[in-house]
Design an enzyme around this catalytic site. Sequence first.
Site, PDB file in Angstrom:
ATOM      1  N   ARG A 328      12.538  45.448  79.638  1.00 27.25           N
ATOM      2  CA  ARG A 328      12.570  44.795  78.366  1.00 27.25           C
ATOM      3  C   ARG A 328      12.520  45.548  77.407  1.00 27.25           C
ATOM      4  NH1 ARG A 328      10.061  40.772  81.513  1.00 27.25           N
ATOM      5  NH2 ARG A 328      11.489  39.212  82.016  1.00 27.25           N
ATOM      6  N   LYS A 350      22.750  50.609  66.740  1.00 24.74           N
ATOM      7  CA  LYS A 350      23.787  50.155  67.877  1.00 24.74           C
ATOM      8  C   LYS A 350      23.866  50.840  69.178  1.00 24.74           C
ATOM      9  CE  LYS A 350      27.094  48.289  64.574  1.00 24.74           C
ATOM     10  NZ  LYS A 350      28.459  48.353  64.215  1.00 24.74           N
ATOM     11  N   GLU A 392      33.867  60.989  59.785  1.00 23.33           N
ATOM     12  CA  GLU A 392      32.701  60.077  59.214  1.00 23.33           C
ATOM     13  C   GLU A 392      31.979  60.638  58.222  1.00 23.33           C
ATOM     14  OE1 GLU A 392      32.729  57.196  60.681  1.00 23.33           O
ATOM     15  OE2 GLU A 392      33.454  57.412  62.932  1.00 23.33           O
ATOM     16  N   LYS A 435      24.011  56.782  55.628  1.00 26.40           N
ATOM     17  CA  LYS A 435      24.057  55.956  56.682  1.00 26.40           C
ATOM     18  C   LYS A 435      22.947  55.356  56.880  1.00 26.40           C
ATOM     19  CE  LYS A 435      25.395  54.337  60.833  1.00 26.40           C
ATOM     20  NZ  LYS A 435      26.029  54.477  62.191  1.00 26.40           N
ATOM     21  N   GLU A 445      24.488  44.341  60.487  1.00 33.06           N
ATOM     22  CA  GLU A 445      26.058  44.241  59.760  1.00 33.06           C
ATOM     23  C   GLU A 445      26.338  42.778  59.699  1.00 33.06           C
ATOM     24  OE1 GLU A 445      28.677  46.581  62.394  1.00 33.06           O
ATOM     25  OE2 GLU A 445      30.421  45.634  61.573  1.00 33.06           O
ATOM     26  N   ARG A 449      26.786  46.602  55.720  1.00 40.97           N
ATOM     27  CA  ARG A 449      27.014  47.716  56.962  1.00 40.97           C
ATOM     28  C   ARG A 449      28.587  47.678  57.193  1.00 40.97           C
ATOM     29  NH1 ARG A 449      23.090  48.960  61.991  1.00 40.97           N
ATOM     30  NH2 ARG A 449      24.451  50.467  62.817  1.00 40.97           N
ATOM     31  N   ASN A 453      32.752  50.394  58.269  1.00 37.89           N
ATOM     32  CA  ASN A 453      34.143  50.276  59.021  1.00 37.89           C
ATOM     33  C   ASN A 453      35.290  50.710  58.354  1.00 37.89           C
ATOM     34  OD1 ASN A 453      32.880  49.245  61.533  1.00 37.89           O
ATOM     35  ND2 ASN A 453      32.768  47.267  60.327  1.00 37.89           N
ATOM     36  N   HIS A 456      38.275  52.077  60.243  1.00 40.83           N
ATOM     37  CA  HIS A 456      37.955  51.873  61.526  1.00 40.83           C
ATOM     38  C   HIS A 456      39.165  50.534  62.011  1.00 40.83           C
ATOM     39  CE1 HIS A 456      34.654  54.412  61.322  1.00 40.83           C
ATOM     40  NE2 HIS A 456      34.325  53.945  62.501  1.00 40.83           N
ATOM     41  N   HIS A 460      40.492  51.737  65.345  1.00 36.35           N
ATOM     42  CA  HIS A 460      40.149  51.221  66.630  1.00 36.35           C
ATOM     43  C   HIS A 460      41.482  50.865  67.244  1.00 36.35           C
ATOM     44  CE1 HIS A 460      35.545  50.067  65.708  1.00 36.35           C
ATOM     45  NE2 HIS A 460      36.036  51.581  66.420  1.00 36.35           N
ATOM     46  N   HIS A 473      37.679  59.856  68.554  1.00 33.78           N
ATOM     47  CA  HIS A 473      37.323  58.497  67.828  1.00 33.78           C
ATOM     48  C   HIS A 473      37.192  58.947  66.191  1.00 33.78           C
ATOM     49  CE1 HIS A 473      35.360  55.172  65.993  1.00 33.78           C
ATOM     50  NE2 HIS A 473      34.557  55.731  65.571  1.00 33.78           N
TER      51      HIS A 473
HETATM   52  P1  NAD Z   1      30.611  62.552  73.262  1.00 31.18           P
HETATM   53  O1  NAD Z   1      29.284  62.058  73.462  1.00 31.18           O
HETATM   54  O2  NAD Z   1      31.588  62.192  74.305  1.00 31.18           O
HETATM   55  O3  NAD Z   1      30.586  64.091  73.013  1.00 31.18           O
HETATM   56  C1  NAD Z   1      32.019  64.729  72.781  1.00 31.18           C
HETATM   57  C2  NAD Z   1      32.008  65.885  73.779  1.00 31.18           C
HETATM   58  O4  NAD Z   1      31.311  67.014  73.245  1.00 31.18           O
HETATM   59  C3  NAD Z   1      31.242  65.724  75.326  1.00 31.18           C
HETATM   60  O5  NAD Z   1      32.151  66.300  76.092  1.00 31.18           O
HETATM   61  C4  NAD Z   1      30.235  66.362  75.113  1.00 31.18           C
HETATM   62  O6  NAD Z   1      29.731  66.705  76.513  1.00 31.18           O
HETATM   63  C5  NAD Z   1      30.061  67.480  74.411  1.00 31.18           C
HETATM   64  N1  NAD Z   1      29.088  67.941  73.517  1.00 31.18           N
HETATM   65  C6  NAD Z   1      28.316  67.026  72.762  1.00 31.18           C
HETATM   66  N2  NAD Z   1      27.344  67.918  72.209  1.00 31.18           N
HETATM   67  C7  NAD Z   1      27.827  69.294  72.296  1.00 31.18           C
HETATM   68  C8  NAD Z   1      27.142  70.543  72.032  1.00 31.18           C
HETATM   69  N3  NAD Z   1      26.187  70.451  71.105  1.00 31.18           N
HETATM   70  N4  NAD Z   1      27.784  71.662  72.507  1.00 31.18           N
HETATM   71  C9  NAD Z   1      28.883  71.558  73.440  1.00 31.18           C
HETATM   72  N5  NAD Z   1      29.507  70.207  73.720  1.00 31.18           N
HETATM   73  C10 NAD Z   1      28.954  69.104  73.268  1.00 31.18           C
HETATM   74  O7  NAD Z   1      31.190  62.088  72.189  1.00 31.18           O
HETATM   75  P2  NAD Z   1      30.825  61.882  70.503  1.00 31.18           P
HETATM   76  O8  NAD Z   1      32.228  62.245  69.798  1.00 31.18           O
HETATM   77  O9  NAD Z   1      29.793  62.450  70.189  1.00 31.18           O
HETATM   78  O10 NAD Z   1      30.584  60.199  70.369  1.00 31.18           O
HETATM   79  C11 NAD Z   1      31.548  59.296  70.667  1.00 31.18           C
HETATM   80  C12 NAD Z   1      30.875  58.284  71.279  1.00 31.18           C
HETATM   81  O11 NAD Z   1      29.913  57.542  70.020  1.00 31.18           O
HETATM   82  C13 NAD Z   1      31.668  56.841  71.522  1.00 31.18           C
HETATM   83  O12 NAD Z   1      31.568  56.437  72.844  1.00 31.18           O
HETATM   84  C14 NAD Z   1      31.570  55.948  70.578  1.00 31.18           C
HETATM   85  O13 NAD Z   1      32.073  54.741  70.926  1.00 31.18           O
HETATM   86  C15 NAD Z   1      30.187  56.292  70.075  1.00 31.18           C
HETATM   87  N6  NAD Z   1      29.734  55.836  68.650  1.00 31.18           N
HETATM   88  C16 NAD Z   1      28.571  55.019  68.475  1.00 31.18           C
HETATM   89  C17 NAD Z   1      28.126  54.524  67.218  1.00 31.18           C
HETATM   90  C18 NAD Z   1      27.138  53.823  67.216  1.00 31.18           C
HETATM   91  O14 NAD Z   1      26.935  53.468  66.064  1.00 31.18           O
HETATM   92  N7  NAD Z   1      26.518  53.670  68.082  1.00 31.18           N
HETATM   93  C19 NAD Z   1      29.060  54.865  66.230  1.00 31.18           C
HETATM   94  C20 NAD Z   1      30.184  55.773  66.399  1.00 31.18           C
HETATM   95  C21 NAD Z   1      30.567  56.372  67.515  1.00 31.18           C
END
Ligand code: NAD
Length: 570
Positions: A328, A350, A392, A435, A445, A449, A453, A456, A460, A473
């Site tokens: 939990r 989130k 972003e 942010k 949100e 917040r 978007n 987005h 999306h 993304h």
């Molecule tokens: P990711 O976590 O897949 O990272 C991108 C790639 O870079 C991966 O292959 C990872 O292994 C690699 N990587 C990460 N750090 C590295 C480093 N320092 N050196 C070398 N390689 C590295 O993707 P991302 O772009 O970081 O995040 C995308 C995800 O975030 C999606 O799932 C999206 O839905 C989520 N997201 C969440 C929120 C939220 O508010 N929670 C907001 C935006 C995006």
Amino acid sequence: MVSIRQISLIGLSGVGKSTIGEMVSANLGWSFIDTDLLIEEKTGTNPAEIITSKGEQYFRKIEENIIAEAVENEFVVISTGGGAFLSSQNRLNLGANGYICFLDATPKAISDHLKNNPRSVPRPLLGDSPEILESRLYQLDKERRNSYQHADLWVPVQNIFNNFDTESEAITKIVSRILKAWSSESRKLLDSSRRLERLSQAELPVPPSAIVDTGLHKYPIWIGPEELKFLPDRLRQLNLTNRRVFMISDSNVIDLHGTSIVEILDNAGIAGSSYILPAGEESKKLEIAEEIYNWLITQNAERRDLILAVGGGVVGDLAGYVASTYLRGIPFIQIPTSVLAMNDAAIGGKVAVDLPNGKNLVGSFYQPQAVISDVSTLTTLPSRSFNEGFAEIIKHGFILDPDLLSEIKDLGNIHALQHDVSQLAELTARSARLKALVVSSDPREENLRMILNYGHTIGHAIETVSNYTEYLHGEAVAIGMMGAARIARHLDMIDDELLAMHSDLLRLFSLPTEMSDMNLSAIVQAMKRDKKVESGNLRFVLLEDIAKPVIRSDVPESVVVKVLKEISKN
Ligand code: NAD
């Protein structure tokens, strides 16, 4: 036991300290003191005139005396001048029997508000000319933020300026937030002897780069070029010692950065173990979450232990989801290693996993204990991922901060930027702070917040229709921002110059501004299925100007289709 009998409000000039202070005092049945007005009453001259005729130092001395006098009163709310908190004597006087609240909004929002609502009271140090008001507020924000962040409560007031609520609704919410936090936290404060010691120091310790404070949860965001080295110290600062640490990372990040974290923890005598998932979005699913639960069970992980999420947004979202549900909920810390995660995913609580039917369909709001961003980890990111994250950051500039956009425009060599850790730390801190401000104002949100978007709605839909294979993304969001800007242009909300600024800034980071040939009606359908649809109408965040985002649910579908054609590569 002594009870706290004062509340004081600090923050930039024009942020609303007097208005909010008067309402807080009225709610409590206390009296209200505006130190600038008291100075005027006592000296017969207003602060601006005193500064002009006798200099700032002279004024600060008077201000110190007035504050010393004001804190003699019981049951009083004190609104202070913008520079008062720079003085250690004032900090000590205000902190000794009072609860200090920092009211925070962007300099741009405050200056626009002041320009539109010129008040009779001249504001010291802001000058008379509307032209310099904005740059002056940016400068003061830079000089004063470090001391403001030592307040007991950090109160984002951006809602007052962004018109999502009416001004009076926004103020009412802010007042009740201050009263709620004050009534529940003020006793705790009296037990903290170190607080007064800290406030009385002439040189304040450097505070975290940003703070998220939702009223219910408050946590620091530390950003710097060598943050990981300080990890054991940070755990001590957070009172998270004497517990085991379970690190979750991915197959790329573990060798590049994870093992050095394990070493740092080992050297500090902190016990724990690690779980490594395959890198990539495919890992952000319930099956992997279940594997992690089972691993935690075999490790006898307890509710008081700690999860570290070390990686990009995928690791952060998944590990955060596991932390929010295992037993939990157990504490977790975000250690983002991608630009996107440092500026977006890791901040705001989130957490989610994907289902076969769509992304992020199962999740919750669950705030971490801290976000620790070591920007030197960004030097190993593939350049496409590095660039993606800037979509972003640019988005934060468009919706909140023209000054951030100017800084990005002047960056020069983007390739060199990836290895310029001090520049990266500076940019990340600015963007993460924006942010943090927004999610602190509206953690779930419900209104403000939503501006995050921007880009987005179309973004999306592009990701969905291309099955998350073609665009990262941030790339989809970049195309989405171009689409949103073009819609705003068609609706005569923005001019050609602001439209061109979108493509110029995105191209700096080699981000796409057009999408490949896609089925446009599939994109419209995907937008209609999106969470952001309201009563069947497509809902867009659009700009009226930089830092003037609005939500529009009345964009004609014909305009949307026209824009989708415009942003399609032929
Ligand atoms: P990711 O976590 O897949 O990272 C991108 C790639 O870079 C991966 O292959 C990872 O292994 C690699 N990587 C990460 N750090 C590295 C480093 N320092 N050196 C070398 N390689 C590295 O993707 P991302 O772009 O970081 O995040 C995308 C995800 O975030 C999606 O799932 C999206 O839905 C989520 N997201 C969440 C929120 C939220 O508010 N929670 C907001 C935006 C995006």
